[in-house]
Write an enzyme that holds these catalytic residues in place. Structure first.
Site, short mmCIF file in Angstrom:
data_model
loop_
_atom_site.label_atom_id
_atom_site.label_comp_id
_atom_site.label_asym_id
_atom_site.label_seq_id
_atom_site.Cartn_x
_atom_site.Cartn_y
_atom_site.Cartn_z
N LYS A 196 7.68 8.52 -0.56
CA LYS A 196 6.93 7.26 -0.54
C LYS A 196 6.57 6.95 0.89
O LYS A 196 7.23 7.42 1.82
CB LYS A 196 7.79 6.12 -1.11
CG LYS A 196 6.98 4.96 -1.63
CD LYS A 196 6.40 5.24 -3.00
CE LYS A 196 5.60 4.08 -3.54
NZ LYS A 196 5.25 4.30 -4.96
P1 NAD Z 1 -2.05 -3.98 -6.97
O1 NAD Z 1 -2.03 -4.36 -5.55
O2 NAD Z 1 -3.30 -3.45 -7.58
O3 NAD Z 1 -1.58 -5.23 -7.89
C1 NAD Z 1 -0.48 -6.01 -7.59
C2 NAD Z 1 -0.70 -7.37 -8.29
O4 NAD Z 1 0.48 -8.15 -8.15
C3 NAD Z 1 -1.85 -8.17 -7.67
O5 NAD Z 1 -2.57 -8.78 -8.72
C4 NAD Z 1 -1.12 -9.25 -6.87
O6 NAD Z 1 -1.88 -10.43 -6.73
C5 NAD Z 1 0.08 -9.46 -7.76
N1 NAD Z 1 1.18 -10.15 -7.09
C6 NAD Z 1 1.65 -10.00 -5.83
N2 NAD Z 1 2.63 -10.88 -5.60
C7 NAD Z 1 2.80 -11.59 -6.74
C8 NAD Z 1 3.64 -12.66 -7.13
N3 NAD Z 1 4.53 -13.18 -6.30
N4 NAD Z 1 3.52 -13.15 -8.41
C9 NAD Z 1 2.62 -12.62 -9.27
N5 NAD Z 1 1.80 -11.63 -8.95
C10 NAD Z 1 1.88 -11.12 -7.70
O7 NAD Z 1 -0.83 -2.94 -7.14
P2 NAD Z 1 -0.58 -1.90 -8.31
O8 NAD Z 1 -1.04 -0.56 -7.85
O9 NAD Z 1 -1.06 -2.46 -9.60
O10 NAD Z 1 1.01 -1.84 -8.29
C11 NAD Z 1 1.78 -2.87 -8.92
C12 NAD Z 1 3.21 -2.37 -9.09
O11 NAD Z 1 3.21 -1.16 -9.86
C13 NAD Z 1 3.94 -2.01 -7.79
O12 NAD Z 1 5.30 -2.32 -7.92
C14 NAD Z 1 3.75 -0.50 -7.69
O13 NAD Z 1 4.75 0.12 -6.92
C15 NAD Z 1 3.86 -0.12 -9.15
N6 NAD Z 1 3.24 1.16 -9.48
C16 NAD Z 1 1.91 1.38 -9.24
C17 NAD Z 1 1.35 2.61 -9.62
C18 NAD Z 1 -0.11 2.88 -9.46
O14 NAD Z 1 -0.56 3.93 -9.94
N7 NAD Z 1 -0.89 2.00 -8.86
C19 NAD Z 1 2.16 3.59 -10.20
C20 NAD Z 1 3.50 3.33 -10.43
C21 NAD Z 1 4.04 2.09 -10.08
#
Ligand code: NAD
Length: 444
Positions: free
Chosen positions: A134
């Site tokens: 990561k």
């Molecule tokens: P992203 O940045 O696209 O979305 C994150 C969302 O969370 C945004 O809408 C943001 O406004 C919201 N957010 C942030 N703080 C918040 C709070 N306090 N309350 C409510 N909402 C809040 O990110 P993503 O890629 O969708 O990733 C989201 C999660 O999924 C992370 O934990 C990431 O590690 C995990 N993840 C992502 C992927 C991927 O392929 N993108 C894969 C596996 C895991």
């Protein structure tokens, strides 16, 4: 449990400030317990059950390599600012290191370590030939201009390029990074090593990205919902969904499960939350968010703003945490009223919250399995890049479906056999596979 330095799972005073950045109502604070404590707790639990000896456990617990670099950047106002960039390569016994890069002001070495180790177990549980890594930069991405982000990204790649490579370590997007970020990374790496599309995944379609990658993590969550739902007597038509964090993962999960017939009754982002008993159109909400709209400003019949705490307490069948780690903790877990919790985010549920939810009879589909769809399609993208060949989206989705459903079948069979939660069965499966590869190679 071995002496791992893991905090007691009940040692969870909520953080004083909402470091997730929510501003509306009394938004949920994240637990004091860190992502590292959360992942370590679950790892030790499974390692205890597998009787992994302490010396071997020390190898699996720690990272193979941790790189920290300085990224000095001249901001648009002329000031110089130094950000810290991290790349942690946790375990490479099963293949090249693989994992996303996160841009967030709270990123630190401990968080990146935790996320890297999660990737090791995730790739093993799904059986794809990668290790776990990561990366992250402690940059407040939403306050930066596009030019600043490009400069920061290129500088990061220049400084870590020696430990990267399509057969060494392959980054991907995570929170606040996207296909554009990956394009800059590929371009910068290409300046140093020649055109190498397989150096990153999650690239734009126009630059050898894979069809289906953007939606893959959300789609994977829905495949696992389909696998688990019959045991709870749920059909999509009888399923109300709440999504915490309507970003890439959350909004795709909502759109895809919505297309099956489920109803989105609540959603949130860092600015606040909304609800509607009649249902929120997940596609219209995703379009609103994509245009830069804040969720509480979304206007539609029957939709009203609520506080982030009220979102947690909405009655639903499926709750999808898809924001940041530690958002479901001892102080708020009891308010959650769902039957199935599908972890889109990494480490959203602290150990104390996990116990509270399990005691309430909630089925938890854990992050190490639930959100693996992204890395699975990243694997497909890497395979396509190495062959300079492209599959269509139907083929990508069909292959993703097969791998996710197979992982669920293997882990749930183990859960039934050992009468243990899915999370424990998933970690046991991952640890066993990594141990097997490490021993066979002669690492340990
Ligand atoms: P992203 O940045 O696209 O979305 C994150 C969302 O969370 C945004 O809408 C943001 O406004 C919201 N957010 C942030 N703080 C918040 C709070 N306090 N309350 C409510 N909402 C809040 O990110 P993503 O890629 O969708 O990733 C989201 C999660 O999924 C992370 O934990 C990431 O590690 C995990 N993840 C992502 C992927 C991927 O392929 N993108 C894969 C596996 C895991």
């Amino acid at each position: 449990m071995a002496d791992s330095g893991v905090k007691s799972a009940t040692d969870e005073s909520p953080r004083a400030a909402n470091r997730g950045g929510a501003t509306q109502g009394s938004a949920p604070v994240r637990a004091e317990v860190s992502n590292y404590d959360i992942v370590s707790h679950y790892f030790e639990l499974a390692a205890d059950r597998l009787d992994v000896p302490d010396d071997v456990r020390a190898v699996l617990r720690s990272a193979y390599r941790e790189v920290q670099v300085q990224i000095p950047i001249e901001l648009s106002d002329g000031r110089l600012h130094v950000f810290s960039g991290y790349r942690v390569q946790h375990n490479g016994a099963r293949g090249p290191y693989k994992g996303g890069v996160r841009y967030h002001p709270e990123v630190d070495l401990d968080e990146v370590r935790a996320l890297a180790s999660l990737m090791t177990w995730k790739t093993a549980i799904t059986g794809i030939p990668f290790g776990g890594a990561k990366g992250g930069i402690n940059v407040p991405a939403s306050d930066c201009t596009t030019a600043e982000l490009q400069q920061i990204t290129r500088s990061f790649i220049d400084k870590i390029d020696k430990v990267l490579g399509p057969t060494r370590d392959i980054p991907a997007p995570d929170v606040n990074t996207n296909a554009q970020t990956m394009a800059w990374m590929m371009d910068e790496y290409g300046k140093l090593h020649g055109h190498t599309p397989a150096i990153v995944t999650g690239k734009p379609i126009s630059l050898e990205g894979s069809f289906g990658r953007e939606a893959a993590t959300g789609r994977g969550l829905v495949y696992l919902y389909e696998e688990a739902a019959p045991d709870l007597g749920l059909t999509p038509e009888s399923t109300r969904v709440v999504v915490q964090g309507y970003g890439n993962v959350g909004s795709w999960a909502a759109r895809i499960i919505g297309d099956l017939g489920a109803t989105l009754v609540g959603a949130s982002d860092q600015h606040g939350a909304i609800r509607s008993e009649r249902g929120i159109d997940p596609h219209a909400l995703a379009a609103h968010a994509k245009e830069g709209g804040r969720l509480p400003d979304f206007q539609a019949d029957g939709v009203e703003p609520i506080s982030a705490d009220e979102l947690l307490a909405l009655e639903c069948e499926v709750f999808v945490p898809a924001a940041l780690g530690g958002m479901i903790h001892e102080a708020n877990a009891d308010s959650i009223r769902c039957r199935m919790l599908i972890e889109g985010a990494n480490s959203p549920t602290t150990p104390a919250a996990d116990r509270i939810l399990l005691d309430k009879g909630v089925t938890i589909i854990p992050d190490v399995m639930a959100n693996a769809g992204g890395v699975v399609v990243s694997y497909f993208e890497w395979v396509q890049n190495l062959q300079h060949f492209r599959w269509d989206e139907d083929e990508v989705n069909a292959r993703l479906s097969k791998i996710m459903r197979q992982a669920y079948a293997e882990v749930s069979a183990r859960q039934a056999e050992e009468d243990t939660p899915l999370r424990v069965a998933a970690y046991e499966t991952g640890i066993e596979r990594v141990l097997d590869a490490a021993r066979t190679r002669g690492y340990i």
